[in-house]
Design an enzyme around this catalytic site. Sequence first.
Site, PDB file in Angstrom:
ATOM      1  N   TYR A 135      31.114  38.934  42.251  1.00  0.00           N
ATOM      2  CA  TYR A 135      31.621  38.675  43.123  1.00  0.00           C
ATOM      3  C   TYR A 135      31.746  37.024  43.264  1.00  0.00           C
ATOM      4  O   TYR A 135      31.788  35.157  43.955  1.00  0.00           O
ATOM      5  CB  TYR A 135      31.205  39.004  44.855  1.00  0.00           C
ATOM      6  CG  TYR A 135      32.048  39.909  44.722  1.00  0.00           C
ATOM      7  CD1 TYR A 135      31.890  40.824  44.443  1.00  0.00           C
ATOM      8  CD2 TYR A 135      32.543  40.087  46.665  1.00  0.00           C
ATOM      9  CE1 TYR A 135      32.602  42.191  45.160  1.00  0.00           C
ATOM     10  CE2 TYR A 135      33.037  40.908  46.912  1.00  0.00           C
ATOM     11  CZ  TYR A 135      33.858  42.375  46.113  1.00  0.00           C
ATOM     12  OH  TYR A 135      34.022  43.349  46.765  1.00  0.00           O
ATOM     13  N   LYS A 190      24.970  49.930  35.094  1.00  0.00           N
ATOM     14  CA  LYS A 190      25.738  49.930  34.022  1.00  0.00           C
ATOM     15  C   LYS A 190      25.482  49.977  32.688  1.00  0.00           C
ATOM     16  O   LYS A 190      25.320  48.673  32.324  1.00  0.00           O
ATOM     17  CB  LYS A 190      27.397  49.793  34.403  1.00  0.00           C
ATOM     18  CG  LYS A 190      28.524  50.280  33.409  1.00  0.00           C
ATOM     19  CD  LYS A 190      28.690  51.453  33.785  1.00  0.00           C
ATOM     20  CE  LYS A 190      29.683  51.900  32.386  1.00  0.00           C
ATOM     21  NZ  LYS A 190      30.039  53.183  32.717  1.00  0.00           N
ATOM     22  N   ASP A 222      30.117  55.522  37.127  1.00  0.00           N
ATOM     23  CA  ASP A 222      30.609  55.739  36.599  1.00  0.00           C
ATOM     24  C   ASP A 222      29.853  57.393  37.466  1.00  0.00           C
ATOM     25  O   ASP A 222      30.636  58.301  37.677  1.00  0.00           O
ATOM     26  CB  ASP A 222      31.288  56.073  35.361  1.00  0.00           C
ATOM     27  CG  ASP A 222      30.600  56.327  34.443  1.00  0.00           C
ATOM     28  OD1 ASP A 222      28.868  56.174  34.767  1.00  0.00           O
ATOM     29  OD2 ASP A 222      30.675  56.570  33.403  1.00  0.00           O
ATOM     30  N   ASP A 246      31.130  47.803  46.721  1.00  0.00           N
ATOM     31  CA  ASP A 246      31.655  47.611  47.029  1.00  0.00           C
ATOM     32  C   ASP A 246      32.857  48.476  47.516  1.00  0.00           C
ATOM     33  O   ASP A 246      32.796  49.878  48.429  1.00  0.00           O
ATOM     34  CB  ASP A 246      32.890  46.131  47.476  1.00  0.00           C
ATOM     35  CG  ASP A 246      34.209  46.859  47.838  1.00  0.00           C
ATOM     36  OD1 ASP A 246      34.136  46.833  48.737  1.00  0.00           O
ATOM     37  OD2 ASP A 246      35.365  46.379  46.959  1.00  0.00           O
ATOM     38  N   ASP A 250      33.172  52.419  50.444  1.00  0.00           N
ATOM     39  CA  ASP A 250      33.839  53.194  50.398  1.00  0.00           C
ATOM     40  C   ASP A 250      33.962  54.606  50.091  1.00  0.00           C
ATOM     41  O   ASP A 250      34.406  55.262  51.216  1.00  0.00           O
ATOM     42  CB  ASP A 250      35.446  52.704  50.643  1.00  0.00           C
ATOM     43  CG  ASP A 250      35.414  51.365  51.095  1.00  0.00           C
ATOM     44  OD1 ASP A 250      34.850  50.672  51.545  1.00  0.00           O
ATOM     45  OD2 ASP A 250      37.113  51.330  50.932  1.00  0.00           O
TER      46      ASP A 250
HETATM   47  C1  IPM Z   1      33.634  44.867  51.922  1.00  0.00           C
HETATM   48  C2  IPM Z   1      35.099  44.495  51.910  1.00  0.00           C
HETATM   49  C3  IPM Z   1      35.357  42.733  51.478  1.00  0.00           C
HETATM   50  C4  IPM Z   1      34.055  43.020  50.580  1.00  0.00           C
HETATM   51  C5  IPM Z   1      36.741  41.961  51.244  1.00  0.00           C
HETATM   52  C6  IPM Z   1      37.300  41.845  52.498  1.00  0.00           C
HETATM   53  C7  IPM Z   1      35.834  40.804  50.478  1.00  0.00           C
HETATM   54  O1  IPM Z   1      36.133  45.146  50.970  1.00  0.00           O
HETATM   55  O2  IPM Z   1      33.082  44.474  53.097  1.00  0.00           O
HETATM   56  O3  IPM Z   1      33.694  45.820  51.422  1.00  0.00           O
HETATM   57  O4  IPM Z   1      34.504  43.225  48.534  1.00  0.00           O
HETATM   58  O5  IPM Z   1      32.998  42.836  50.325  1.00  0.00           O
HETATM   59 MG    MG Z   2      35.120  46.631  50.313  1.00  0.00          MG
END
Ligand code: IPM
Ligand code: MG
Length: 355
Positions: A135, A190, A222, A246, A250
């Site tokens: 990042y 990884k 993975d 990230d 999710d």
């Molecule tokens: C998160 C989001 C951010 C990230 C984006 C909006 C930059 O997806 O906070 O998970 O990738 O960190």
């Molecule tokens: Mg995110």
Amino acid sequence: MKIAVLPGDGIGTEIVAEAVKVLQALDLKIEMETALVGGAAYEAHGHPLPEATLKLAKQADAILFGAVGDWKYDKLERALRPEQAILGLRKNLGLFANLRPAICYEQLVDASSLKPELIAGLDILIIRELTGDVYFGQPRGRRIATDGLFPGAEEAFDTMRYSRPEIERIAHVAFQAARKRSKRVTSVDKANVLETFQLWKDVVTEVGQQYPDVELDHMYVDNAAMQLVRAPKKFDVVVTGNLFGDILSDEAAMLTGSIGMLPSASLNASNQGLYEPSHGSAPDIAGKGIANPLATILSAAMMLRFSLNQAAAAQRIEAAVKTVLAQGLRTADIFSPGSTRVSTVEMGAAVLRAL
Ligand code: IPM
Ligand code: MG
């Protein structure tokens, strides 16, 4: 206690408004100041993270953040896109430790796409390193390739990069969090392919020796992605880098049935923190009054606990959220037949009543 309130874009303004009402109802001496961030700030000031917003955030004890982003900014140069606001805040405030709990609320077991028995009682904590990795690693950019498979072709590159101290400090956060839970840490890497994550694995292992009471295991990313949907309850604390975190956060959020329920905290070394829902700005439902404000309200609870030293008030909010769920109130994202469908504002009002 001073809080910078940064609602941002999309549903951000709607959900933050409800969390602000909840904070105001607590009778604590909290001073709140609001500023523009993301696309909203770009529209007004030509930059997603204006100086004044950054200054306010730096001076505050904590930041309550909504969400940023809208597809309409996809064509802008990267430095001006709304996402740069959240990345800039993380970097400028040194918010390296991102805590993303994934908790399955008893009443929402049926909202998950997984079988109820796989997720009932699920309570995992993803700890994502937030200021390093690919990042932020330099160099990055575009150029014409002089070597590789296609010399002369346009190419783009980012740098995956972690230093020992960056890994050490996030590892300590994970082991300390595990001590307050079931004393297990899974470090996700990884290392079979990437040198960056071989260092990660080595350093986490070393730090782990200072926590003999905590069980540490390692998993490739993975495999972790697969195990999260196969047997999520096997995890407790998961610690990983920025990019893997990230993605896995999710995935973990959706296991619980609704990403609309999950708060997050991003902390620096002095426990100053940014608190935001784990979900995004959802421009497709913005302005319709149907977004779920509970993730933001629960983020305000995390703020009280981690940055403002008000654990009792945090518990009051969390209990109020459980009460409204038990009352059968549901926003669209967690609706199931037999429950009562409510709007964003109605959900906020119900939490206030429960408080
Ligand atoms: C998160 C989001 C951010 C990230 C984006 C909006 C930059 O997806 O906070 O998970 O990738 O960190
Ligand atoms: Mg995110």
